[in-house]
Scaffold this motif. Structure first.
Motif, PDB file in Angstrom:
ATOM      1  N   ARG A   1      46.386  37.478  39.929  1.00 60.12           N
ATOM      2  CA  ARG A   1      45.541  38.617  39.593  1.00 60.12           C
ATOM      3  C   ARG A   1      44.943  38.479  38.194  1.00 60.12           C
ATOM      4  NH1 ARG A   1      47.724  44.893  39.685  1.00 60.12           N
ATOM      5  NH2 ARG A   1      45.676  45.920  39.685  1.00 60.12           N
TER       6      ARG A   1
ATOM      7  N   SER B   1      36.188  41.727  46.269  1.00 53.77           N
ATOM      8  CA  SER B   1      37.203  42.441  45.492  1.00 53.77           C
ATOM      9  C   SER B   1      38.173  41.454  44.852  1.00 53.77           C
ATOM     10  CB  SER B   1      37.983  43.389  46.403  1.00 53.77           C
ATOM     11  OG  SER B   1      38.752  42.637  47.338  1.00 53.77           O
ATOM     12  N   GLU B   2      38.973  41.953  43.920  1.00 57.05           N
ATOM     13  CA  GLU B   2      39.987  41.118  43.292  1.00 57.05           C
ATOM     14  C   GLU B   2      40.919  40.520  44.342  1.00 57.05           C
ATOM     15  OE1 GLU B   2      42.112  43.200  40.286  1.00 57.05           O
ATOM     16  OE2 GLU B   2      40.334  43.626  39.065  1.00 57.05           O
ATOM     17  N   HIS B   3      41.350  41.343  45.286  1.00 54.87           N
ATOM     18  CA  HIS B   3      42.274  40.875  46.320  1.00 54.87           C
ATOM     19  C   HIS B   3      41.643  39.757  47.149  1.00 54.87           C
ATOM     20  CE1 HIS B   3      45.554  41.056  49.193  1.00 54.87           C
ATOM     21  NE2 HIS B   3      44.650  41.124  50.169  1.00 54.87           N
ATOM     22  N   GLU B   4      40.367  39.929  47.504  1.00 52.66           N
ATOM     23  CA  GLU B   4      39.678  38.901  48.300  1.00 52.66           C
ATOM     24  C   GLU B   4      39.563  37.593  47.530  1.00 52.66           C
ATOM     25  OE1 GLU B   4      36.681  41.616  51.046  1.00 52.66           O
ATOM     26  OE2 GLU B   4      36.165  41.243  48.937  1.00 52.66           O
TER      27      GLU B   4
ATOM     28  N   GLN C   1      41.575  36.579  45.075  1.00 51.80           N
ATOM     29  CA  GLN C   1      42.921  36.011  44.963  1.00 51.80           C
ATOM     30  C   GLN C   1      43.271  35.219  46.219  1.00 51.80           C
ATOM     31  OE1 GLN C   1      44.729  39.987  43.203  1.00 51.80           O
ATOM     32  NE2 GLN C   1      46.320  38.426  43.356  1.00 51.80           N
ATOM     33  N   ALA C   2      42.980  35.788  47.367  1.00 49.05           N
ATOM     34  CA  ALA C   2      43.309  35.122  48.629  1.00 49.05           C
ATOM     35  C   ALA C   2      42.473  33.867  48.836  1.00 49.05           C
ATOM     36  CB  ALA C   2      43.104  36.094  49.796  1.00 49.05           C
TER      37      ALA C   2
ATOM     38  N   ARG D   1      40.976  38.621  37.202  1.00 46.27           N
ATOM     39  CA  ARG D   1      40.480  39.667  36.295  1.00 46.27           C
ATOM     40  C   ARG D   1      39.762  39.071  35.082  1.00 46.27           C
ATOM     41  NH1 ARG D   1      44.398  44.992  36.028  1.00 46.27           N
ATOM     42  NH2 ARG D   1      43.884  45.700  38.124  1.00 46.27           N
TER      43      ARG D   1
ATOM     44  N   ASP E   1      43.504  31.309  45.934  1.00 49.55           N
ATOM     45  CA  ASP E   1      44.946  31.127  45.753  1.00 49.55           C
ATOM     46  C   ASP E   1      45.310  31.139  44.263  1.00 49.55           C
ATOM     47  OD1 ASP E   1      47.594  30.792  46.467  1.00 49.55           O
ATOM     48  OD2 ASP E   1      47.466  28.599  46.509  1.00 49.55           O
TER      49      ASP E   1
END
Length: 238
Positions: free
Chosen positions: A42, A30-33, A35-36, A46, A39
């Protein structure tokens, strides 16, 4: 010159897809995964995912997440049309894997709005997946209909290295008068999307053509259905 961060990220992810870290048909992070893990912001994630989606490697759907569609980017085919000779070039650059060859009473739904229809009750339907010759990747779903008034040898059709309309012209001593072309925006049916390694119900381009001989007789109609990011038409008008 330093690449934008989203370009660097899309390159890394493309390599991981290619080496099987994320297998075709499987879930993509996912986007969140992402990003983490990397580092980054968003917007960077994307833009990277947008690049991979446009290349045909990922399919993204609301609530369903992101799925890997292909291990390598699909080539974009830019079709330049100056005159009818441009149609010959298209056939030379691609190859048709015939999946269906036989007579039908009515054309498929792809041609339900094509006008005018050829004056016949029976059509020879030639349908299959068209691939690019350069790398063998699926380009579009093709359906070709020839009126029964212009019979063709089926073995000649299957083994043809030329366009079917050329074969029809040679067989019946026809002279091409004009080709009528219409391009419509649509979506990919699930069954066809699977054959093209594309996302079901995603954006698509439907290219309809009608081939007319000197006598004003339609001797072929065709439909090519492309995932929207794999095809464009460039027309030169003088």
């Amino acid at each position: 010159m330093q690449h934008p961060r989203h370009k660097t990220l899309s390159d890394i992810l493309a390599r991981e897809i290619a080496d099987g870290t994320y297998p075709v048909g499987g879930r993509f992070p996912s986007e969140h995964e992402l990003q983490a893990r990397f580092d980054v912001g968003r917007h960077t994630v994307r833009e990277a995912l947008k690049t991979l989606t446009e290349q045909g490697m990922l399919g993204r759907r609301q609530k369903a997440g992101t799925t890997v569609l292909a291990s390598t980017p699909f080539a974009h085919y830019a079709h330049t049309l100056r005159d009818t000779s441009g149609l010959f070039g298209f056939v030379g650059d691609t190859a048709l894997d015939v999946r269906y060859l036989g007579f039908v009473r009515e054309p498929s739904f792809l041609l339900e709005h094509a006008e005018p229809k050829a004056p016949t009750e029976r059509w020879l339907r030639i349908a299959g997946v068209r691939h690019t010759r350069s790398d063998g990747s699926p380009l579009c779903w093709t359906e070709i209909y020839v009126p029964s008034a212009f019979p063709l040898d089926r073995e000649a059709v299957r083994g043809a290295r030329q366009a079917i309309y050329e074969l029809c012209m040679e067989t019946h001593n026809l002279k091409l008068n004009y080709v009528e072309q219409e391009i419509k925006a649509t979506t990919l049916p699930r069954a066809i999307a699977g054959l093209l390694a594309a996302e079901p119900e995603s954006a698509a381009l439907l290219v309809l053509r009608r081939y007319v001989a000197d006598a004003g007789v339609t001797f072929e109609v065709s439909a090519n259905l492309y995932p929207a990011n794999r095809y464009s038409v460039r027309t030169i008008i003088r």
